[in-house]
Enzyme design. Sequence first.
Site, PDB file in Angstrom:
ATOM      1  N   PHE A   1       0.881  -1.176   0.000  1.00  0.00           N
ATOM      2  CA  PHE A   1       0.000   0.000   0.000  1.00  0.00           C
ATOM      3  C   PHE A   1       0.914   1.220   0.000  1.00  0.00           C
ATOM      4  CE2 PHE A   1      -2.249   3.182   2.673  1.00  0.00           C
ATOM      5  CZ  PHE A   1      -3.528   3.189   2.111  1.00  0.00           C
ATOM      6  N   ALA A   2       0.897   2.008  -1.089  1.00  0.00           N
ATOM      7  CA  ALA A   2       1.880   3.077  -1.243  1.00  0.00           C
ATOM      8  C   ALA A   2       1.209   4.448  -1.257  1.00  0.00           C
ATOM      9  CB  ALA A   2       2.695   2.861  -2.515  1.00  0.00           C
TER      10      ALA A   2
ATOM     11  N   ILE B   1       7.409   2.355   2.360  1.00  0.00           N
ATOM     12  CA  ILE B   1       6.417   1.406   1.860  1.00  0.00           C
ATOM     13  C   ILE B   1       6.737  -0.012   2.337  1.00  0.00           C
ATOM     14  CG2 ILE B   1       5.210   0.547  -0.190  1.00  0.00           C
ATOM     15  CD1 ILE B   1       4.876   3.643   0.625  1.00  0.00           C
TER      16      ILE B   1
ATOM     17  N   PRO C   1       8.054  11.409   0.737  1.00  0.00           N
ATOM     18  CA  PRO C   1       9.018  12.114   1.590  1.00  0.00           C
ATOM     19  C   PRO C   1       8.437  13.406   2.175  1.00  0.00           C
ATOM     20  CG  PRO C   1      10.098  11.328  -0.402  1.00  0.00           C
ATOM     21  CD  PRO C   1       8.643  11.020  -0.566  1.00  0.00           C
TER      22      PRO C   1
ATOM     23  N   SER D   1      -0.245   9.186  16.624  1.00  0.00           N
ATOM     24  CA  SER D   1      -1.167   9.371  17.761  1.00  0.00           C
ATOM     25  C   SER D   1      -1.796  10.764  17.758  1.00  0.00           C
ATOM     26  CB  SER D   1      -0.413   9.149  19.075  1.00  0.00           C
ATOM     27  OG  SER D   1      -0.028   7.801  19.161  1.00  0.00           O
ATOM     28  N   GLU D   2      -1.011  11.772  17.392  1.00  0.00           N
ATOM     29  CA  GLU D   2      -1.553  13.144  17.373  1.00  0.00           C
ATOM     30  C   GLU D   2      -2.662  13.271  16.336  1.00  0.00           C
ATOM     31  OE1 GLU D   2       1.562  12.248  17.307  1.00  0.00           O
ATOM     32  OE2 GLU D   2       2.605  13.254  18.948  1.00  0.00           O
TER      33      GLU D   2
ATOM     34  N   GLU E   1      -0.030   4.642   9.858  1.00  0.00           N
ATOM     35  CA  GLU E   1      -1.492   4.664   9.687  1.00  0.00           C
ATOM     36  C   GLU E   1      -2.138   5.732  10.578  1.00  0.00           C
ATOM     37  OE1 GLU E   1      -3.598   0.999   9.017  1.00  0.00           O
ATOM     38  OE2 GLU E   1      -1.711  -0.022   8.547  1.00  0.00           O
TER      39      GLU E   1
ATOM     40  N   GLY F   1      18.146  -6.256  33.688  1.00  0.00           N
ATOM     41  CA  GLY F   1      19.130  -6.259  32.594  1.00  0.00           C
ATOM     42  C   GLY F   1      18.720  -7.165  31.446  1.00  0.00           C
TER      43      GLY F   1
END
Length: 383
Positions: free
Chosen positions: A127-128, A161, A132, A368-369, A365, A342
Amino acid sequence: MNHLKHLDWPFFEDRHRALASELDAWCAKHLAHGAVDHEDVDASCKALVKALGAGGWLTHAVAGEGEAIDTRAICLLRETLARHDGLADFAFAMQGLGSGAISLMGTPAQREAYLPRVARGEALAAFALSEPEAGSDVAAMQCAAREDGDHYVLDGQKTWISNGGIADFYVVFARTGEAPGSRGISAFIVDAGLPGFEIAERIDVIAPHPLATLRFTRCRVPKSAMVGAPGEGFKVAMRTLDVFRTSVAAAALGFARRALEEGLSQSKERAMFGATLADLPLTQAKLADMACTVDSSALLVYRAAWERDQGRTITREAAMAKLMATEGAQRVIDAAVQLHGGRGVRRGEIVESLYREIRALRIYEGASEVQQLIIGRDLLKNG
Ligand SMILES: Cc1cc2nc3c(=O)[nH]c(=O)nc-3n(C[C@H](O)[C@H](O)[C@H](O)COP(=O)(O)OP(=O)(O)OC[C@H]3O[C@@H](n4cnc5c(N)ncnc54)[C@H](O)[C@@H]3O)c2cc1C
């Protein structure tokens, strides 16, 4: 801990319960820790897609003619796969996301040409959308498709992608200019071997997955490869993301559930101060917070999935599920790493890989903002 207990919830039908239990057993057999090579991710993803196809699981990633996508099934599949192995979840998710536009809005010929091969694991999908200079701001897209006889000619770039470099076909979004902004975009199916299409760069990330920048140089795509009508590309993308955004939340839930399981067993096993880590009240508080986050995420994920399967619009519900489940999973996994001391940051530990796997889910996708904006605007508009 019974990780299938939530299957009793009224959101599910018996077929969902059977599906999740059967997949869980399949995963225990095929995806034990260390069974999937996370170094050569191209080879692993191809093998995983084949195995998922042979197991029949990919039939749930596509929808037949006149059938609806079963959002609850997709979410249960992603939750279960993610709990066992992040790359297996990725391989499944990309078959769905990459072919989702065709399932939802493809012509009969497009459906026939691609969906059966996707479902059998014979064709890898991608899915593209991102570029940039156009990630969160999709409308800033520059990749262009110019009409030329029976073809469109694509010029531009896509980046980040998933499955880039190994996919057999890409659903590519490009500006066709019917209207300004998001209303002037169309969607095309681009086969990997097409002249003028190339992989400009492979991208390495903290939780390695096949990922690339694509370049289109006078790439001629037949008009018959357009998904939806000219100018409908944004709608195609958003309809696809509406299904798969909820499933990103489900994957985050799977990661969080695994982190809680690992945190619980570590707490019980680790001897400390003459008792175990689990005997310390601060550990119990941490485990309580983790469990509350897992359950609240699960409720939001399956509320959204169930509502979509009832035919309702779930823009707000899907955004809530994605926001809370991905942010919550990050906290749960961080707590699990902390419980491991650790060991938690040692390469090869399950919680260490979960710590790397979860991070990108809060970005792709819709970061969050962006989910916060969607929820806030929906509240102001619809109450
Ligand atoms: C591992 C991975 C896989 C991906 N796979 C795909 C794929 O298969 N197909 C595809 O098309 N894309 C894919 N993407 C791209 C992804 O969708 C974008 O990275 C995402 O949309 C964010 O775009 P950006 O990276 O350009 O960041 P930007 O758009 O530059 O955003 C940077 C940051 O700005 C903040 N921000 C954004 N909007 C707002 C706002 N309105 N208010 C306040 N802050 C805001 C967020 O914190 C965001 O993280 C993938 C990304 C990653 C990391």
